[in-house]
Write a protein that holds these residues in place. Structure first.
Motif, PDB file in Angstrom:
ATOM      1  N   ALA A 279       0.839  -1.202   0.000  1.00  0.00           N
ATOM      2  CA  ALA A 279       0.000   0.000   0.000  1.00  0.00           C
ATOM      3  C   ALA A 279       0.876   1.254   0.000  1.00  0.00           C
ATOM      4  CB  ALA A 279      -0.933  -0.005   1.207  1.00  0.00           C
ATOM      5  N   LEU A 280       1.965   1.244   0.778  1.00  0.00           N
ATOM      6  CA  LEU A 280       2.883   2.381   0.792  1.00  0.00           C
ATOM      7  C   LEU A 280       3.596   2.541  -0.548  1.00  0.00           C
ATOM      8  CD1 LEU A 280       4.612   2.374   4.307  1.00  0.00           C
ATOM      9  CD2 LEU A 280       3.202   4.172   3.314  1.00  0.00           C
ATOM     10  N   SER A 281       3.939   1.421  -1.191  1.00  0.00           N
ATOM     11  CA  SER A 281       4.572   1.491  -2.511  1.00  0.00           C
ATOM     12  C   SER A 281       3.651   2.180  -3.510  1.00  0.00           C
ATOM     13  CB  SER A 281       4.925   0.081  -3.009  1.00  0.00           C
ATOM     14  OG  SER A 281       5.864  -0.540  -2.172  1.00  0.00           O
ATOM     15  N   CYS A 282       2.361   1.896  -3.417  1.00  0.00           N
ATOM     16  CA  CYS A 282       1.384   2.574  -4.280  1.00  0.00           C
ATOM     17  C   CYS A 282       1.347   4.071  -3.961  1.00  0.00           C
ATOM     18  CB  CYS A 282      -0.003   1.964  -4.097  1.00  0.00           C
ATOM     19  SG  CYS A 282      -0.152   0.258  -4.683  1.00  0.00           S
ATOM     20  N   LEU A 283       1.407   4.414  -2.668  1.00  0.00           N
ATOM     21  CA  LEU A 283       1.383   5.819  -2.274  1.00  0.00           C
ATOM     22  C   LEU A 283       2.630   6.559  -2.755  1.00  0.00           C
ATOM     23  CD1 LEU A 283      -0.119   5.432   1.299  1.00  0.00           C
ATOM     24  CD2 LEU A 283      -1.121   6.763  -0.576  1.00  0.00           C
ATOM     25  N   VAL A 284       3.756   5.869  -2.838  1.00  0.00           N
ATOM     26  CA  VAL A 284       4.966   6.481  -3.401  1.00  0.00           C
ATOM     27  C   VAL A 284       4.692   6.939  -4.832  1.00  0.00           C
ATOM     28  CG1 VAL A 284       7.328   6.024  -4.181  1.00  0.00           C
ATOM     29  CG2 VAL A 284       6.599   5.223  -1.938  1.00  0.00           C
ATOM     30  N   GLN A 285       3.997   6.085  -5.599  1.00  0.00           N
ATOM     31  CA  GLN A 285       3.666   6.452  -6.975  1.00  0.00           C
ATOM     32  C   GLN A 285       2.654   7.591  -7.026  1.00  0.00           C
ATOM     33  OE1 GLN A 285       6.435   4.688  -7.945  1.00  0.00           O
ATOM     34  NE2 GLN A 285       5.314   4.705  -9.869  1.00  0.00           N
ATOM     35  N   PHE A 286       1.684   7.571  -6.127  1.00  0.00           N
ATOM     36  CA  PHE A 286       0.713   8.675  -6.074  1.00  0.00           C
ATOM     37  C   PHE A 286       1.426   9.999  -5.752  1.00  0.00           C
ATOM     38  CE2 PHE A 286      -2.579   5.328  -5.411  1.00  0.00           C
ATOM     39  CZ  PHE A 286      -3.483   5.749  -6.376  1.00  0.00           C
ATOM     40  N   ALA A 287       2.396   9.946  -4.843  1.00  0.00           N
ATOM     41  CA  ALA A 287       3.129  11.159  -4.476  1.00  0.00           C
ATOM     42  C   ALA A 287       4.015  11.651  -5.611  1.00  0.00           C
ATOM     43  CB  ALA A 287       3.981  10.898  -3.236  1.00  0.00           C
ATOM     44  N   SER A 288       4.298  10.774  -6.579  1.00  0.00           N
ATOM     45  CA  SER A 288       5.194  11.108  -7.689  1.00  0.00           C
ATOM     46  C   SER A 288       4.451  11.563  -8.939  1.00  0.00           C
ATOM     47  CB  SER A 288       6.052   9.883  -8.035  1.00  0.00           C
ATOM     48  OG  SER A 288       6.686   9.375  -6.892  1.00  0.00           O
ATOM     49  N   THR A 289       3.130  11.713  -8.831  1.00  0.00           N
ATOM     50  CA  THR A 289       2.327  12.099  -9.990  1.00  0.00           C
ATOM     51  C   THR A 289       2.804  13.430 -10.568  1.00  0.00           C
ATOM     52  OG1 THR A 289       0.418  10.984  -9.038  1.00  0.00           O
ATOM     53  CG2 THR A 289      -0.020  12.589 -10.761  1.00  0.00           C
ATOM     54  N   ARG A 290       2.903  13.491 -11.874  1.00  0.00           N
ATOM     55  CA  ARG A 290       3.398  14.712 -12.536  1.00  0.00           C
ATOM     56  C   ARG A 290       2.568  15.932 -12.123  1.00  0.00           C
ATOM     57  NH1 ARG A 290       0.247  15.990 -17.268  1.00  0.00           N
ATOM     58  NH2 ARG A 290      -1.203  14.298 -17.804  1.00  0.00           N
ATOM     59  N   ARG A 291       3.239  17.033 -11.960  1.00  0.00           N
ATOM     60  CA  ARG A 291       2.612  18.267 -11.496  1.00  0.00           C
ATOM     61  C   ARG A 291       1.555  18.770 -12.482  1.00  0.00           C
ATOM     62  NH1 ARG A 291       4.970  21.454  -7.942  1.00  0.00           N
ATOM     63  NH2 ARG A 291       4.483  23.320  -9.165  1.00  0.00           N
ATOM     64  N   SER A 292       1.835  18.599 -13.772  1.00  0.00           N
ATOM     65  CA  SER A 292       0.956  19.177 -14.792  1.00  0.00           C
ATOM     66  C   SER A 292      -0.395  18.472 -14.896  1.00  0.00           C
ATOM     67  CB  SER A 292       1.648  19.151 -16.162  1.00  0.00           C
ATOM     68  OG  SER A 292       2.067  17.832 -16.483  1.00  0.00           O
ATOM     69  N   LEU A 293      -0.589  17.398 -14.145  1.00  0.00           N
ATOM     70  CA  LEU A 293      -1.895  16.727 -14.167  1.00  0.00           C
ATOM     71  C   LEU A 293      -2.963  17.608 -13.539  1.00  0.00           C
ATOM     72  CD1 LEU A 293      -3.330  14.002 -14.891  1.00  0.00           C
ATOM     73  CD2 LEU A 293      -2.919  13.305 -12.528  1.00  0.00           C
ATOM     74  N   PHE A 294      -2.547  18.510 -12.618  1.00  0.00           N
ATOM     75  CA  PHE A 294      -3.497  19.317 -11.861  1.00  0.00           C
ATOM     76  C   PHE A 294      -3.338  20.802 -12.170  1.00  0.00           C
ATOM     77  CE2 PHE A 294      -1.982  15.853  -8.984  1.00  0.00           C
ATOM     78  CZ  PHE A 294      -3.117  15.056  -9.049  1.00  0.00           C
ATOM     79  N   SER A 295      -4.404  21.529 -11.933  1.00  0.00           N
ATOM     80  CA  SER A 295      -4.291  22.987 -11.872  1.00  0.00           C
ATOM     81  C   SER A 295      -3.686  23.347 -10.512  1.00  0.00           C
ATOM     82  CB  SER A 295      -5.667  23.637 -12.024  1.00  0.00           C
ATOM     83  OG  SER A 295      -6.490  23.305 -10.908  1.00  0.00           O
ATOM     84  N   SER A 296      -3.300  24.607 -10.324  1.00  0.00           N
ATOM     85  CA  SER A 296      -2.662  25.011  -9.055  1.00  0.00           C
ATOM     86  C   SER A 296      -3.538  24.740  -7.832  1.00  0.00           C
ATOM     87  CB  SER A 296      -2.267  26.488  -9.108  1.00  0.00           C
ATOM     88  OG  SER A 296      -1.238  26.670 -10.044  1.00  0.00           O
ATOM     89  N   PRO A 297      -4.830  25.110  -7.841  1.00  0.00           N
ATOM     90  CA  PRO A 297      -5.671  24.812  -6.668  1.00  0.00           C
ATOM     91  C   PRO A 297      -5.834  23.309  -6.441  1.00  0.00           C
ATOM     92  CG  PRO A 297      -6.693  26.497  -8.048  1.00  0.00           C
ATOM     93  CD  PRO A 297      -5.570  25.928  -8.827  1.00  0.00           C
ATOM     94  N   GLU A 298      -5.966  22.552  -7.535  1.00  0.00           N
ATOM     95  CA  GLU A 298      -6.117  21.092  -7.409  1.00  0.00           C
ATOM     96  C   GLU A 298      -4.850  20.470  -6.844  1.00  0.00           C
ATOM     97  OE1 GLU A 298      -9.136  20.511 -11.249  1.00  0.00           O
ATOM     98  OE2 GLU A 298      -6.973  20.189 -11.444  1.00  0.00           O
ATOM     99  N   ARG A 299      -3.697  20.977  -7.292  1.00  0.00           N
ATOM    100  CA  ARG A 299      -2.422  20.445  -6.806  1.00  0.00           C
ATOM    101  C   ARG A 299      -2.264  20.717  -5.318  1.00  0.00           C
ATOM    102  NH1 ARG A 299       1.032  23.602  -9.327  1.00  0.00           N
ATOM    103  NH2 ARG A 299       0.537  22.625 -11.315  1.00  0.00           N
ATOM    104  N   ALA A 300      -2.658  21.903  -4.887  1.00  0.00           N
ATOM    105  CA  ALA A 300      -2.560  22.255  -3.459  1.00  0.00           C
ATOM    106  C   ALA A 300      -3.449  21.342  -2.618  1.00  0.00           C
ATOM    107  CB  ALA A 300      -2.956  23.713  -3.261  1.00  0.00           C
ATOM    108  N   LYS A 301      -4.629  21.047  -3.129  1.00  0.00           N
ATOM    109  CA  LYS A 301      -5.552  20.164  -2.401  1.00  0.00           C
ATOM    110  C   LYS A 301      -5.008  18.739  -2.340  1.00  0.00           C
ATOM    111  CE  LYS A 301     -10.450  18.849  -2.226  1.00  0.00           C
ATOM    112  NZ  LYS A 301     -11.775  18.984  -2.884  1.00  0.00           N
ATOM    113  N   TYR A 302      -4.470  18.282  -3.468  1.00  0.00           N
ATOM    114  CA  TYR A 302      -3.897  16.934  -3.528  1.00  0.00           C
ATOM    115  C   TYR A 302      -2.719  16.803  -2.560  1.00  0.00           C
ATOM    116  CZ  TYR A 302      -2.157  12.637  -5.786  1.00  0.00           C
ATOM    117  OH  TYR A 302      -1.751  11.351  -6.059  1.00  0.00           O
ATOM    118  N   LEU A 303      -1.848  17.826  -2.564  1.00  0.00           N
ATOM    119  CA  LEU A 303      -0.707  17.829  -1.648  1.00  0.00           C
ATOM    120  C   LEU A 303      -1.180  17.843  -0.202  1.00  0.00           C
ATOM    121  CD1 LEU A 303       2.292  18.077  -0.970  1.00  0.00           C
ATOM    122  CD2 LEU A 303       2.105  20.543  -1.356  1.00  0.00           C
ATOM    123  N   GLY A 304      -2.224  18.616   0.072  1.00  0.00           N
ATOM    124  CA  GLY A 304      -2.772  18.651   1.424  1.00  0.00           C
ATOM    125  C   GLY A 304      -3.221  17.288   1.899  1.00  0.00           C
TER     126      GLY A 304
END
Length: 520
Positions: A279-304
């Motif tokens: 499960a943590l290995s999957c989260l490593v990949q989620f944390a590595s998602t390219r920045r350009s997938l999100f808009s700035s507000p979406e990226r901030a929410k995802y990071l949160g």
């Protein structure tokens, strides 16, 4: 051994010599016989004989090996024959769900190879090898054993589509992999996540080996989806700290749903270590998602949401006592800084609390240097990149690195000095002998120590004076033990390495600042 087979007994003797035999001559002869069997017109009938009447799991393995080599030859079998082989194996594993795992795996690999090689095969205006997900859903409606087989089929297919076969044109591989990515991979990920949600929706019976195996296979499937080579870059996995996962834009809705990240954090807290590590290995990949997938507000929410998950793990750190979980969590923290800027991190509501928790976790990790030593690299990478980013932060929010970076530096230096006594007294391998690792860690430490150089220098001088006084006492002591002398000399060596590295980097840093001012 005769090279022409007339009976099941001869075929099973071949299996024995090939897979469990100890006589080298017999094994070589068995390998020759295998090649002749593959070229024989009777190959398919002999494989069917092994599958239906074989008395050992090695009989099914031999059949799978022959079929795999047969269907991947440069001169392919007719499409009708390949469809028959595929359907036969699907029906066979459905009727024999309790086969040995390695036999099932080998047979499923044949299905995956057939599907990949026939991905663009058309009959009656239909792609005849692309209905694999529909076939798997039939397995998912059966017993737990059938569900496991269905998930393994999807996992093997995903890995096979991602695997470059250098004996065939790379352009063709990329064309097939891209088509699979665009038409099927998202559906496979959604299906896997829905299965994991079903797992959490009911009480987990962690004593049920079949249920544990099912969860493991589903997590491996998700990881295969997230590790797919989406853009054909063939990224080197050894460059672990540089990876950014190029998630397709069509997957955006999946990643924007807070429930997706929450699912995997919940799985980490609910599963035993062997599974929570996945499960943590999957989260490593989620944390590595390219920045350009999100808009700035979406990226901030995802990071949160990622930071909330970090906080939850560090507030309940029991699972991190497992080396596998610990290692993956360290990778997860390093990937956070790789893919997000310090200016974005400081804006997260929980940043001040979480950076303190991460600092305490790092200090504890450095003090217990003998536990999972290979994971320390990721923690130092995190702090190195955090400190290196300080000059570029424009936010008014405090980054707090001037508080925690000196503590990290102190913990590293003192823990390495204290390790000398343990190494000498317990006759352990000396970490200083691994020059490549030492050099890398000191490079990272030099950057971390850039925060509050004055504190670092004061600490170095204080520790050096203390070591010098202790060494002088031992030299003038009649009762000085050889072990104590070895410890003190080892501490001098360790301290000198750290001191030289930090001071030289400080001089270099000052020179670079002076040059930049001259150019300005």
């Amino acid at each position: 051994m005769a090279l022409h087979f007339q009976s099941l007994a001869e075929l099973e003797t071949l299996c024995t010599h090939l897979y469990v035999g100890t006589d080298l001559t017999e094994r070589i002869e068995a390998e020759k016989a295998l090649l002749e069997l593959i070229d024989s017109p009777e190959c398919l009938s002999k494989c069917q004989l092994l599958l239906e009447q074989g008395t050992t799991s090695y009989a099914q393995l031999l059949a799978a090996t022959c079929l795999s080599k047969l269907v991947t030859r440069m001169n392919p079998l007719p499409v009708e024959q390949r469809i028959d082989i595929r359907n036969y194996i699907l029906n066979y594993v459905a009727s024999q769900p309790k086969l040995a795992p390695f036999a099932i795996q080998a047979l499923i690999q044949v299905i995956a190879k057939l599907t990949k090689l026939g991905w663009f095969e058309v009959q009656k205006d239909e792609f005849v090898f692309r209905d694999i997900i529909a076939d798997v859903k039939k397995f998912l409606q059966g017993t737990v054993e059938h569900c496991i087989i269905g998930v393994i089929i999807l996992s093997e297919l995903t890995q096979e589509m991602n695997l470059v076969d250098y004996s065939r044109p790379s352009a063709k591989h990329r064309k097939v992999a891209t088509s699979f990515r665009d038409t099927s991979l998202k559906d496979i990920l959604v299906l896997a996540c829905s299965l994991l949600k079903q797992v959490l929706a009911k009480p987990l019976n962690l004593q049920d080996q079949d249920q544990q195996n099912l969860v493991m296979q589903v997590l491996k499937l998700v990881l295969s989806c997230l590790c797919f080579d989406f853009i054909g870059s063939s990224a080197d996995e050894s460059a672990d700290d540089l990876c950014s996962v190029q998630i397709p834009t069509t997957w955006r809705t999946i990643f924007l749903e807070p429930e997706t990240l929450e699912l995997f954090f919940n799985l980490y807290h609910s599963l035993p270590p062997l599974l929570s590590q996945l499960a943590l290995s999957c989260l490593v990949q989620f944390a590595s998602t390219r920045r350009s997938l999100f808009s700035s507000p979406e990226r901030a929410k995802y990071l949160g949401n990622l930071i909330k998950g970090v906080k939850r793990i560090l507030e309940n750190p029991q699972g991190l006592s497992d080396p596998g979980n610990y290692h993956e969590f360290c990778r997860f923290l390093a990937r956070l800084k790789t893919n997000y800027q310090l200016g974005e991190l400081v804006l997260v509501k929980e940043y001040a609390e979480v950076i303190g928790l991460i600092a305490n976790f790092t200090i504890t990790s450095l003090q217990h240097w003998e536990f999972a030593p290979n994971s320390v690299h990721y923690l130092l990478t995190l702090w190195q990149r955090m400190v290196a980013s300080v000059p570029f932060v424009k936010s008014a929010e405090p980054h707090l690195l001037d508080t925690y970076a000196p503590e990290i530096t102190k913990a590293f230096i003192t823990s390495r000095l204290e390790s000398v006594a343990i190494v000498v007294r317990d006759n352990l391998d000396d970490p200083l002998d691994d020059t490549a690792t030492v050099f890398q860690q000191l490079e990272q430490l030099c950057t971390v120590s850039r925060c509050e150089y004055e504190k670092t220098c004061t600490l170095l001088v204080q520790l050096f004076d203390q070591n010098a006084q202790n060494y002088q006492k031992l030299l003038h002591s009649a009762s000085g033990l050889a072990v104590d002398m070895a410890i003190q000399e080892g501490q001098f060596v360790s301290h000198s390495c750290e001191q030289c590295a930090i001071v030289s980097r400080a001089i270099s840093h000052c020179q670079n600042l002076a040059l930049s001012q001259v150019w300005q």
